[in-house]
Design a protein around this motif. Sequence first.
Motif, PDB file in Angstrom:
ATOM      1  N   ILE A 287       0.847  -1.187   0.000  1.00 44.94           N
ATOM      2  CA  ILE A 287       0.000   0.000   0.000  1.00 44.94           C
ATOM      3  C   ILE A 287       0.883   1.237   0.000  1.00 44.94           C
ATOM      4  CG2 ILE A 287      -0.195   0.248   2.527  1.00 44.94           C
ATOM      5  CD1 ILE A 287      -3.210   0.940   1.939  1.00 44.94           C
ATOM      6  N   LYS A 288       0.380   2.284  -0.609  1.00 48.38           N
ATOM      7  CA  LYS A 288       1.136   3.536  -0.714  1.00 48.38           C
ATOM      8  C   LYS A 288       0.770   4.466   0.441  1.00 48.38           C
ATOM      9  CE  LYS A 288       3.578   6.817  -2.822  1.00 48.38           C
ATOM     10  NZ  LYS A 288       3.241   7.216  -4.188  1.00 48.38           N
ATOM     11  N   PHE A 289       1.762   4.854   1.221  1.00 49.60           N
ATOM     12  CA  PHE A 289       1.652   5.943   2.187  1.00 49.60           C
ATOM     13  C   PHE A 289       2.424   7.133   1.616  1.00 49.60           C
ATOM     14  CE2 PHE A 289       0.878   3.790   6.581  1.00 49.60           C
ATOM     15  CZ  PHE A 289      -0.225   3.123   6.067  1.00 49.60           C
ATOM     16  N   ALA A 290       2.128   8.309   2.088  1.00 49.33           N
ATOM     17  CA  ALA A 290       2.869   9.487   1.632  1.00 49.33           C
ATOM     18  C   ALA A 290       2.979  10.506   2.748  1.00 49.33           C
ATOM     19  CB  ALA A 290       2.198  10.117   0.417  1.00 49.33           C
TER      20      ALA A 290
ATOM     21  N   LYS B 204       4.801  -3.302   8.979  1.00 49.46           N
ATOM     22  CA  LYS B 204       6.074  -3.447   8.271  1.00 49.46           C
ATOM     23  C   LYS B 204       6.210  -2.411   7.160  1.00 49.46           C
ATOM     24  CE  LYS B 204       8.971  -6.635   5.575  1.00 49.46           C
ATOM     25  NZ  LYS B 204      10.182  -6.288   6.316  1.00 49.46           N
ATOM     26  N   ILE B 205       7.363  -1.761   7.123  1.00 50.48           N
ATOM     27  CA  ILE B 205       7.698  -0.839   6.042  1.00 50.48           C
ATOM     28  C   ILE B 205       8.589  -1.581   5.050  1.00 50.48           C
ATOM     29  CG2 ILE B 205       8.833   1.312   5.413  1.00 50.48           C
ATOM     30  CD1 ILE B 205       8.228   2.352   8.221  1.00 50.48           C
TER      31      ILE B 205
ATOM     32  N   ASP C 135      -5.471  -5.009   7.933  1.00 44.44           N
ATOM     33  CA  ASP C 135      -4.531  -5.958   7.340  1.00 44.44           C
ATOM     34  C   ASP C 135      -3.095  -5.426   7.384  1.00 44.44           C
ATOM     35  OD1 ASP C 135      -6.302  -7.975   6.871  1.00 44.44           O
ATOM     36  OD2 ASP C 135      -6.510  -7.617   4.713  1.00 44.44           O
ATOM     37  N   ILE C 136      -2.935  -4.117   7.361  1.00 41.13           N
ATOM     38  CA  ILE C 136      -1.602  -3.541   7.564  1.00 41.13           C
ATOM     39  C   ILE C 136      -1.117  -3.870   8.971  1.00 41.13           C
ATOM     40  CG2 ILE C 136      -0.281  -1.392   7.732  1.00 41.13           C
ATOM     41  CD1 ILE C 136      -2.225  -0.209   5.647  1.00 41.13           C
ATOM     42  N   LEU C 137      -1.994  -3.699   9.957  1.00 39.85           N
ATOM     43  CA  LEU C 137      -1.626  -3.992  11.343  1.00 39.85           C
ATOM     44  C   LEU C 137      -1.418  -5.486  11.564  1.00 39.85           C
ATOM     45  CD1 LEU C 137      -4.001  -1.534  13.249  1.00 39.85           C
ATOM     46  CD2 LEU C 137      -1.595  -1.233  12.663  1.00 39.85           C
ATOM     47  N   ARG C 138      -2.084  -6.308  10.794  1.00 35.64           N
ATOM     48  CA  ARG C 138      -1.916  -7.764  10.913  1.00 35.64           C
ATOM     49  C   ARG C 138      -0.651  -8.250  10.207  1.00 35.64           C
ATOM     50  NH1 ARG C 138      -7.792  -7.770   9.049  1.00 35.64           N
ATOM     51  NH2 ARG C 138      -9.023  -7.896  10.983  1.00 35.64           N
TER      52      ARG C 138
ATOM     53  N   GLY D 201      -6.285   6.907  12.114  1.00 35.95           N
ATOM     54  CA  GLY D 201      -6.692   5.801  11.263  1.00 35.95           C
ATOM     55  C   GLY D 201      -6.370   4.452  11.880  1.00 35.95           C
ATOM     56  N   PHE D 202      -5.170   4.299  12.408  1.00 34.75           N
ATOM     57  CA  PHE D 202      -4.798   3.020  12.993  1.00 34.75           C
ATOM     58  C   PHE D 202      -5.528   2.745  14.305  1.00 34.75           C
ATOM     59  CE2 PHE D 202      -0.719   3.261  10.431  1.00 34.75           C
ATOM     60  CZ  PHE D 202      -1.091   2.230   9.589  1.00 34.75           C
TER      61      PHE D 202
END
Length: 887
Positions: free
Chosen positions: A172-175, A271-272, A240-243, A205-206
């Motif tokens: 996923i794209k973060f900015a 994870k980054i 799903d990012i947190l998972r 958000g998280f």
Amino acid sequence: MALVLVGAATGVTQTLPFETEAMRRPTIKTGGDVLIRGGRILTVTKGTIERGDILIRKGKITAIGANVGAPAGVQVIDATGRVITPGIVDGHVHRGILATNEGSDSITADVRIFDVLDSSTKNVWQALAGGETTGMALHGSANAVGGQSTVIKFKYQRPVEEMPIADAPRMIKFALGENVTRSGSTTSNRFPRTRMGVQAVYRRGFTEAKSYMAEWDAFEKGGKKGDPPRKDLRLETLADILRGKIWVQCHSYRADEMLMMVRLSQEFGFKIGAMQHALEAYKIAPELAKAGVGVSMFVDNWSFKIEGYDAIPFNAAICTAAGVNVSINTDGVSGMPSIAIDGAKTMRYGGLSEDQAMATLTINPAKQLGIDHRVGSLEVGKDGDIVIWDGHPLSVYARASTTLIEGEVYFQRRDAFGLDKSSTLKTKLDANKKTAPLNIPEARVYAIVGATVHPVSGPAIVDGTVIVENGKIAAVGKGIAIPSGATRVNANGMHVYPGFIDAGTSMGLSEVSPIGQMNDNAELGAFQADLIAQTAIQVQSEHFPVARMGGILSTLSRPTGGTVSGQASLVNTFGWTGEHKSLNQTFLVVNFPGAGTGFSFDASLACCTFEQLLGGEYNPPIQGQQHNHDDNDGHDHSQDLQGGQGGGGGQGGGSAADLEAFFKRASDYAAKKDKIDLGMEAMIPYVTGKAPVLLRVRSAASIRAAVAFAKKYNLKVVLAGAADAWKEAELLKKENMPVIIQPAGRSTLSSNSPANDWDPYDTTFALPHLLAKAGVKFAFMSEDNSGSFNLPVRVGQSCAYGLSPEDAIKALTLWSAEILGVGDRLGSIQPGKLGNLVITDGDPFELTTNVVGVFVGGRPVALESKFTRLRDQYMKRLWSYEKSWLP
């Protein structure tokens, strides 16, 4: 195959090469079973095999080494005399997608790039032509949480379902930064507006996603009794990012925002994959290394906006030294990228080895994308994603010949211009001597001794001597007498060249493009002939010392606005005042109507902000239409700084008729003055043919029109831009009209794209050779204040497409000086000429070579710049402290 055209202005019939979609289809079909035989194999992780074979069966590498046999029925590709590498993995592209940004909200995690993939777009094929086989197709950077990205292979014209790598992690794209805050916009009212607000978006958000997860966990543990919680696709994605099911790829420039994201990842446990672009990563390299966060960076783009002002090309080397996994990306939108050369830059700027430089293009990005078990190196069991190169990919004397994905050929070079036989290629790199800059004291007389001297006006002089006295070249030759008291400069084993000339920038007029107060290159109004660039040049611009690092010692700095922009000034890149820098030569700059020339990475030459450009949202203007970007800050391009496709730019006019009327009025004024008009006074030297006019053109039609215009008014003309000059080479030769062109050789954004879709893919690289072959005199311009230092490297890449290295040097020096009217003072090493000299420890085009000394106006100038100051500051930080002190 060629296209036959008849020139309307000349009546000359021309046979021009062209390219269709059918011509892009390889003639070799393997079905995934192929033996590549006899090449020099760079495995990246297992060393180099000088003459080896690679066997691919059913898309996978099954054998690699010497004398590998070809099973019956397996296609054989002869790679003798060529170099074989893994396919390049580009960790950040916008190719093969039909939309880039969904910027309506701060969080749009529910949109997916996969839904807009298109394998038929030409830009996918262009990536293959640059040696790329894999990339991450990303959402843009318009908001804090953008869409879900997809790791793809560039399988041009295959069913779109075949593009994604099935076992790649979801992305996923973060900015971060200005693209998200839109702090420079006058119309955006979307939260967040500050970097504080950006962090708050993520936290909120998280936190909401954790509550969402808790609701669903309670429902599952409760036996799914009652109504389930509301399904929310955005929160589901954040969950799903947190998972750990989705990796974050985060657009970032500044060190503070990168460190903030690292700490958020540690706090919330996501994870980054990589900090994308990561221009200031070198400032926090120890922290990134300790956190295990990699960086996928622009190697040397800087100064295009304020948050990019501290970017330095030593970034990759500093981060590598700290133990950070480093890759190079293009942010590619279209065109054939020179990404391999960007990887090579890490050798000059920081001294990375050949293997380390190759790793930034292959195995390192593969790790950042979670696909290193499949691609990134040549090993048995990995996918047969391979590039066969004519020459070493880290040399400017190289080009991609054949690109395979999973053993099938997707790109095969077609020599449309018939230039391959005249090309310069190199399969092994020169050693990087890592020579430190020379420490040359101030003196009145200098003797540079022991070098190979390249006068340009004559043959090279081995073990030659150059005497510089009172600012000028006093003598040059072999065995000449050295004046008593002269300061000797020991240049044994080195090379001396005339100072390189960049024949087109706005250096000193524009520092950081989006900041109005830092730009003096574009005035209001369409016709401003009495403006003089020299009067506004900021001598302390950081662009000047950076340019000198690449051997650029003179540049034509020009205004850009309107139709008649004003007068460009030829200046040295060192001087205490504008007058001291000046070479007292001016050009009238005219953006010829209909000659829109696109944009370069230097945003001072385009009206779009880099929030838009980096998101792939730039489109050339169309006459009479307004161009709206995805963030809804609609504006029109009628004042495009490079001359619009329609009006030519500027206020109060700009059409062909307006320009015609302006020059007629100027001619009439010169013949018989009425009352004093300063604008018309400024035009007198130009309409009387005493001073040169720079007509900025692009297309073949605009070139023909410009030639006719010049003849009508008896102008002394140089054409600039002139991407289609190869199509009108006969006309230009006949009229003895020189041109100033941009070399190819970029890697980022829309790089090296031909002027027309039907032009052969390598047209921008072949252009110099085609002009030289036709006898048209030409010079080079970078069109990029901050990137001027890369001009010689970009020029050198055209030598792999037919241009001789000798002509390349001449176009950077003597031809440029002659075109700019200073051939009696610059461009060659001859007695009486100005002492502008460049000392290198090797071939000036190659990135294993270092510029070790420069003389400007006969005086040595230290090779110090913003780049070296920040390098030294943060290398000291890296090695001065124990890593254990870090939190």
